[in-house]
Scaffold this motif. Structure first.
Motif, PDB file in Angstrom:
ATOM      1  N   THR A  72       0.841  -1.202   0.000  1.00  0.00           N
ATOM      2  CA  THR A  72       0.000   0.000   0.000  1.00  0.00           C
ATOM      3  C   THR A  72       0.876   1.253   0.000  1.00  0.00           C
ATOM      4  O   THR A  72       0.660   2.182  -0.783  1.00  0.00           O
ATOM      5  CB  THR A  72      -0.939  -0.022   1.233  1.00  0.00           C
ATOM      6  N   LEU A  73       1.881   1.264   0.865  1.00  0.00           N
ATOM      7  CA  LEU A  73       2.806   2.399   0.920  1.00  0.00           C
ATOM      8  C   LEU A  73       3.545   2.566  -0.410  1.00  0.00           C
ATOM      9  O   LEU A  73       3.751   3.694  -0.876  1.00  0.00           O
ATOM     10  CB  LEU A  73       3.804   2.206   2.067  1.00  0.00           C
TER      11      LEU A  73
ATOM     12  N   ARG B  57       6.514  11.843   8.116  1.00  0.00           N
ATOM     13  CA  ARG B  57       6.586  12.441   6.777  1.00  0.00           C
ATOM     14  C   ARG B  57       7.773  11.887   5.986  1.00  0.00           C
ATOM     15  O   ARG B  57       8.886  11.863   6.482  1.00  0.00           O
ATOM     16  CB  ARG B  57       6.700  13.962   6.876  1.00  0.00           C
ATOM     17  N   TYR B  58       7.479  11.477   4.763  1.00  0.00           N
ATOM     18  CA  TYR B  58       8.509  11.027   3.826  1.00  0.00           C
ATOM     19  C   TYR B  58       8.476  11.930   2.604  1.00  0.00           C
ATOM     20  O   TYR B  58       7.402  12.407   2.214  1.00  0.00           O
ATOM     21  CB  TYR B  58       8.232   9.600   3.350  1.00  0.00           C
TER      22      TYR B  58
ATOM     23  N   LEU C 158      12.819   9.773   5.027  1.00  0.00           N
ATOM     24  CA  LEU C 158      12.084  10.199   6.220  1.00  0.00           C
ATOM     25  C   LEU C 158      12.635  11.545   6.667  1.00  0.00           C
ATOM     26  O   LEU C 158      13.839  11.705   6.786  1.00  0.00           O
ATOM     27  CB  LEU C 158      12.268   9.178   7.341  1.00  0.00           C
ATOM     28  N   PHE C 159      11.744  12.549   6.880  1.00  0.00           N
ATOM     29  CA  PHE C 159      12.291  13.791   7.411  1.00  0.00           C
ATOM     30  C   PHE C 159      11.511  14.341   8.598  1.00  0.00           C
ATOM     31  O   PHE C 159      11.876  15.368   9.152  1.00  0.00           O
ATOM     32  CB  PHE C 159      12.475  14.854   6.316  1.00  0.00           C
ATOM     33  N   GLU C 160      10.465  13.647   9.036  1.00  0.00           N
ATOM     34  CA  GLU C 160       9.827  14.045  10.293  1.00  0.00           C
ATOM     35  C   GLU C 160       9.114  12.851  10.904  1.00  0.00           C
ATOM     36  O   GLU C 160       8.499  12.060  10.194  1.00  0.00           O
ATOM     37  CB  GLU C 160       8.837  15.203  10.083  1.00  0.00           C
TER      38      GLU C 160
ATOM     39  N   ILE D  69       2.424  11.832   3.835  1.00  0.00           N
ATOM     40  CA  ILE D  69       2.162  12.285   5.208  1.00  0.00           C
ATOM     41  C   ILE D  69       1.268  11.251   5.885  1.00  0.00           C
ATOM     42  O   ILE D  69       0.115  11.059   5.494  1.00  0.00           O
ATOM     43  CB  ILE D  69       1.462  13.666   5.206  1.00  0.00           C
ATOM     44  N   LEU D  70       1.815  10.589   6.884  1.00  0.00           N
ATOM     45  CA  LEU D  70       1.070   9.552   7.599  1.00  0.00           C
ATOM     46  C   LEU D  70       0.771  10.019   9.016  1.00  0.00           C
ATOM     47  O   LEU D  70       1.636  10.616   9.662  1.00  0.00           O
ATOM     48  CB  LEU D  70       1.896   8.264   7.693  1.00  0.00           C
TER      49      LEU D  70
END
Length: 212
Positions: free
Chosen positions: A128-129, A208-209, A192-194, A143-144
């Motif tokens: 899914t991702l 957040r990617y 990944l940045f957050e 954004i998850l």
């Protein structure tokens, strides 16, 4: 039923939830939802909201953000469509019943993909991702907002006790962070940045990617 969540079961569970969803989910999940919307609006352009449900979030986006909403549950989407009509949300381009793993959109179509409380409720989170990343433009954001299982301590005990109820809602309460780490490494197309904990009590995380 273990970790395998069957799609029809999820659709049925959310069909039953549709009438009370706004009441139950509106308040508890509001901080996560508002943070996500603020980020998506800053990015702007075309936003895909996966698991849009009854469209609770749609009116909170800026009117300049073009919204595409998908969900597995038809009863939920009917409520979302009513909401779009009654609030005259002209920036909502599409609302469609769709499987999150097989999105009927072209590659590199969206500026951001928003998925709140979705990846722990689908049968195959990694695939899914991958599909979320496929429909993102290069430089676009995934954004998850998600529940990530605690590794230890009191929250871990609470989650284990809550697990049977969570599974009936179609969640995997024990979804570990390492699973996302492994997915990102295997996918190879995201950074990944957050990753920050959200209310209530850090039970949820904003993740957040960015697509390379």
């Amino acid at each position: 039923m273990g970790n395998d969540i069957d799609r029809a079961g999820v659709a049925k569970a959310y069909g039953r939830w549709a009438p009370v969803y706004d009441f139950v989910f509106g308040k508890v999940f509001d901080p996560g939802r508002q943070s996500t919307i603020a980020i998506a609006d800053t990015i702007g352009g075309r936003i895909l909201d996966v698991g849009v449900g009854t469209g609770l979030s749609l009116a909170d986006y800026a009117s300049t953000t073009k919204l595409y909403g998908v969900d597995i549950s038809e009863p939920m989407l009917r409520k979302a469509q009513q909401r779009v009509r009654s609030l005259n949300l002209t920036n909502v381009e599409t609302l469609a019943v769709m499987d999150a793993k097989h999105l009927a959109f072209a590659d590199s179509f969206f500026d951001a993909v928003v998925a709140q409380f979705v990846i722990t409720a689908v049968p195959d989170p990694e695939a899914t991702l991958d599909d979320f990343v496929r429909v993102l433009k290069p430089g676009g954001e995934l954004i998850l907002v998600n529940h990530i299982g605690a590794e230890r301590g009191p929250r871990r005990l609470f989650e284990l006790a809550f697990a049977p109820l969570a599974r009936r809602l179609g969640w995997r309460p024990e979804f570990p962070w390492q699973r996302l780490v492994d997915w990102a490494a295997k996918n190879g197309g995201v950074t990944l940045f957050e990753h920050r904990p959200m209310p209530p009590m850090g039970h949820f995380s904003l993740i957040r990617y960015r697509k390379s």
